[in-house]
Design a protein around this motif. Structure first.
Motif, PDB file in Angstrom:
ATOM      1  N   LEU A 134      -5.862  -4.045  -9.106  1.00  0.00           N
ATOM      2  CA  LEU A 134      -6.190  -4.292  -7.711  1.00  0.00           C
ATOM      3  C   LEU A 134      -7.634  -4.784  -7.590  1.00  0.00           C
ATOM      4  O   LEU A 134      -7.919  -5.768  -6.893  1.00  0.00           O
ATOM      5  CB  LEU A 134      -6.020  -2.978  -6.930  1.00  0.00           C
ATOM      6  CG  LEU A 134      -5.552  -3.117  -5.488  1.00  0.00           C
ATOM      7  CD1 LEU A 134      -4.137  -3.718  -5.478  1.00  0.00           C
ATOM      8  CD2 LEU A 134      -5.526  -1.750  -4.828  1.00  0.00           C
ATOM      9  N   ALA A 135      -8.501  -4.103  -8.288  1.00  0.00           N
ATOM     10  CA  ALA A 135      -9.913  -4.457  -8.230  1.00  0.00           C
ATOM     11  C   ALA A 135     -10.136  -5.869  -8.751  1.00  0.00           C
ATOM     12  O   ALA A 135     -10.879  -6.652  -8.144  1.00  0.00           O
ATOM     13  CB  ALA A 135     -10.723  -3.462  -9.045  1.00  0.00           C
ATOM     14  N   SER A 136      -9.423  -6.227  -9.827  1.00  0.00           N
ATOM     15  CA  SER A 136      -9.634  -7.568 -10.371  1.00  0.00           C
ATOM     16  C   SER A 136      -8.954  -8.626  -9.506  1.00  0.00           C
ATOM     17  O   SER A 136      -9.414  -9.755  -9.407  1.00  0.00           O
ATOM     18  CB  SER A 136      -9.140  -7.642 -11.819  1.00  0.00           C
ATOM     19  OG  SER A 136      -7.755  -7.398 -11.865  1.00  0.00           O
ATOM     20  N   SER A 137      -7.840  -8.248  -8.814  1.00  0.00           N
ATOM     21  CA  SER A 137      -7.162  -9.214  -7.950  1.00  0.00           C
ATOM     22  C   SER A 137      -8.024  -9.525  -6.732  1.00  0.00           C
ATOM     23  O   SER A 137      -8.012 -10.629  -6.204  1.00  0.00           O
ATOM     24  CB  SER A 137      -5.794  -8.681  -7.528  1.00  0.00           C
ATOM     25  OG  SER A 137      -5.942  -7.697  -6.530  1.00  0.00           O
ATOM     26  N   THR A 176      -8.687 -13.089  -9.343  1.00  0.00           N
ATOM     27  CA  THR A 176      -8.102 -13.458 -10.637  1.00  0.00           C
ATOM     28  C   THR A 176      -6.598 -13.213 -10.670  1.00  0.00           C
ATOM     29  O   THR A 176      -5.948 -13.451 -11.649  1.00  0.00           O
ATOM     30  CB  THR A 176      -8.772 -12.682 -11.792  1.00  0.00           C
ATOM     31  OG1 THR A 176      -8.714 -11.304 -11.446  1.00  0.00           O
ATOM     32  CG2 THR A 176     -10.194 -13.109 -11.994  1.00  0.00           C
ATOM     33  N   TYR A 177      -6.065 -12.692  -9.590  1.00  0.00           N
ATOM     34  CA  TYR A 177      -4.644 -12.364  -9.544  1.00  0.00           C
ATOM     35  C   TYR A 177      -3.817 -13.606  -9.201  1.00  0.00           C
ATOM     36  O   TYR A 177      -3.997 -14.232  -8.166  1.00  0.00           O
ATOM     37  CB  TYR A 177      -4.427 -11.273  -8.504  1.00  0.00           C
ATOM     38  CG  TYR A 177      -3.028 -10.731  -8.470  1.00  0.00           C
ATOM     39  CD1 TYR A 177      -2.249 -10.874  -7.317  1.00  0.00           C
ATOM     40  CD2 TYR A 177      -2.480 -10.096  -9.557  1.00  0.00           C
ATOM     41  CE1 TYR A 177      -0.952 -10.385  -7.274  1.00  0.00           C
ATOM     42  CE2 TYR A 177      -1.182  -9.599  -9.532  1.00  0.00           C
ATOM     43  CZ  TYR A 177      -0.438  -9.748  -8.379  1.00  0.00           C
ATOM     44  OH  TYR A 177       0.841  -9.252  -8.348  1.00  0.00           O
ATOM     45  N   LEU A 178      -2.887 -13.999 -10.095  1.00  0.00           N
ATOM     46  CA  LEU A 178      -2.101 -15.206  -9.866  1.00  0.00           C
ATOM     47  C   LEU A 178      -0.745 -14.844  -9.250  1.00  0.00           C
ATOM     48  O   LEU A 178       0.185 -14.473  -9.927  1.00  0.00           O
ATOM     49  CB  LEU A 178      -1.876 -15.940 -11.186  1.00  0.00           C
ATOM     50  CG  LEU A 178      -3.176 -16.301 -11.935  1.00  0.00           C
ATOM     51  CD1 LEU A 178      -2.845 -16.755 -13.331  1.00  0.00           C
ATOM     52  CD2 LEU A 178      -3.960 -17.369 -11.205  1.00  0.00           C
ATOM     53  N   SER A 179      -0.651 -14.935  -7.901  1.00  0.00           N
ATOM     54  CA  SER A 179       0.551 -14.491  -7.213  1.00  0.00           C
ATOM     55  C   SER A 179       1.596 -15.588  -7.136  1.00  0.00           C
ATOM     56  O   SER A 179       2.770 -15.333  -6.972  1.00  0.00           O
ATOM     57  CB  SER A 179       0.203 -13.986  -5.818  1.00  0.00           C
ATOM     58  OG  SER A 179      -0.438 -15.021  -5.091  1.00  0.00           O
ATOM     59  N   GLU A 180       1.214 -16.855  -7.224  1.00  0.00           N
ATOM     60  CA  GLU A 180       2.158 -17.955  -7.030  1.00  0.00           C
ATOM     61  C   GLU A 180       2.941 -18.308  -8.284  1.00  0.00           C
ATOM     62  O   GLU A 180       3.851 -19.086  -8.239  1.00  0.00           O
ATOM     63  CB  GLU A 180       1.386 -19.199  -6.558  1.00  0.00           C
ATOM     64  CG  GLU A 180       0.729 -19.038  -5.202  1.00  0.00           C
ATOM     65  CD  GLU A 180       1.715 -18.595  -4.108  1.00  0.00           C
ATOM     66  OE1 GLU A 180       2.826 -19.170  -4.047  1.00  0.00           O
ATOM     67  OE2 GLU A 180       1.381 -17.674  -3.339  1.00  0.00           O
TER      68      GLU A 180
END
Ligand SMILES: [Zn+2]
Ligand SMILES: [Zn+2]
Length: 136
Positions: A123-126, A130-134
């Motif tokens: 969560l912290a990194s997103s 940096t979180y790739l949701s697509e």
């Protein structure tokens, strides 16, 4: 150096030399009981006996049986149904201080804790983008 002590089992005074924590009489008594139990367990058909069963047949105190299993005088590998109470729930176990169930619970608690920690880190990194949701 011997020291006069009260025997915790029978209350008699005895010379404590650092080896046995009960008096000579009680040591002998315990040995006799051990022999009775051992003779009972030596029979193949009694190998799978439980502590309750042994107490019933030999009249030996449950606590003594637990002590012998803890000290490996009665080996759980040979007598699969022998054990002593788990430190946590009192369920009979024959290895370590905790029973299988409590060990599992301890492990899963640890895992839940680790998973929660990991989740928070993700969560912290997103939040940093940096979180790739697509990606599919
Ligand atoms: Zn004694
Ligand atoms: Zn337990």
């Amino acid at each position: 150096m011997a020291e006069l002590r009260n025997c915790p089992t029978c209350g008699e005074f005895f010379n404590y030399t650092g080896v046995r924590d009960v008096c000579h009489k009680c040591v002998q008594n315990e040995e006799e009981k051990y022999q009775i139990v051992y003779r009972f367990l030596r029979k193949r058909e009694n190998r799978a006996a439980t502590v309750e069963r042994i107490v019933e047949v030999t009249g030996v105190e449950q606590e003594l049986l637990y002590k012998w299993v803890r000290k490996n005088r009665l080996h759980p590998a040979m007598f699969p149904n022998l054990g002593y109470p788990c430190d946590n729930c009192g369920h009979i176990t024959n290895q370590g201080k905790l029973c299988q169930k409590c060990q599992e619970e301890l492990k899963s608690e640890l895992r839940t804790f680790e998973a929660a920690k990991e989740f928070r880190e993700t969560l912290a990194s997103s939040e940093k983008g940096t979180y790739l949701s697509e990606k599919k």
